[in-house]
Design a protein around this motif. Structure first.
Motif, PDB file in Angstrom:
ATOM      1  N   ALA A  59       9.858  29.477  65.192  1.00 33.04           N
ATOM      2  CA  ALA A  59       8.425  29.217  65.078  1.00 33.04           C
ATOM      3  C   ALA A  59       8.004  29.559  63.656  1.00 33.04           C
ATOM      4  CB  ALA A  59       7.658  30.062  66.098  1.00 33.04           C
ATOM      5  N   VAL A  88       2.299  33.167  57.043  1.00 36.43           N
ATOM      6  CA  VAL A  88       1.432  33.112  58.214  1.00 36.43           C
ATOM      7  C   VAL A  88       0.248  34.047  57.996  1.00 36.43           C
ATOM      8  CG1 VAL A  88       1.278  33.570  60.688  1.00 36.43           C
ATOM      9  CG2 VAL A  88       3.343  32.547  59.736  1.00 36.43           C
ATOM     10  N   SER A 131      -2.578  36.471  59.104  1.00 43.07           N
ATOM     11  CA  SER A 131      -2.739  37.408  60.211  1.00 43.07           C
ATOM     12  C   SER A 131      -3.781  38.450  59.846  1.00 43.07           C
ATOM     13  CB  SER A 131      -1.400  38.086  60.506  1.00 43.07           C
ATOM     14  OG  SER A 131      -1.494  38.911  61.643  1.00 43.07           O
ATOM     15  N   HIS A 184       3.774  33.367  68.000  1.00 50.46           N
ATOM     16  CA  HIS A 184       3.629  31.930  68.262  1.00 50.46           C
ATOM     17  C   HIS A 184       4.345  31.555  69.564  1.00 50.46           C
ATOM     18  CE1 HIS A 184       2.676  31.662  63.909  1.00 50.46           C
ATOM     19  NE2 HIS A 184       2.000  30.586  64.267  1.00 50.46           N
TER      20      HIS A 184
END
Length: 84
Positions: free
Chosen positions: A34, A39, A41, A60
């Motif tokens: 994933a 990413v 966050s 994910h």
């Protein structure tokens, strides 16, 4: 196990891969991947940052599993069915 992929849909270099050798099972890992590169966050205190790692990819997969269980309640408590 969850691997981390990047925006080009390739495994990240920091993501482990290959067969499990320690127990002699030769199971292939990771079983799924994933997004795990850049990413966004939440981070304390009350802000956001981008991070890399399988710790970014795992949520994910957990979210998709929750959605699948919501749509197919018979998959709850049945990891084999959920994996299929």
């Amino acid at each position: 196990t969850v691997g981390a992929s990047n925006s080009g849909n390739s495994m990240e270099s920091f993501s482990s891969r290959g067969p499990v050798m320690v127990d002699g099972s030769n199971r292939m890992k990771p079983e799924i991947s994933a997004p795990g590169s850049s990413v966004c966050s939440s981070v304390p205190p009350n802000t956001y940052a981008t991070s890399n790692g399988t710790s970014m990819a795992g949520p994910h997969v957990a979210g998709v599993a929750a959605l699948l269980i919501s749509a197919y309640p018979q998959a709850r408590g049945n990891p084999t069915l959920l994996k299929e």
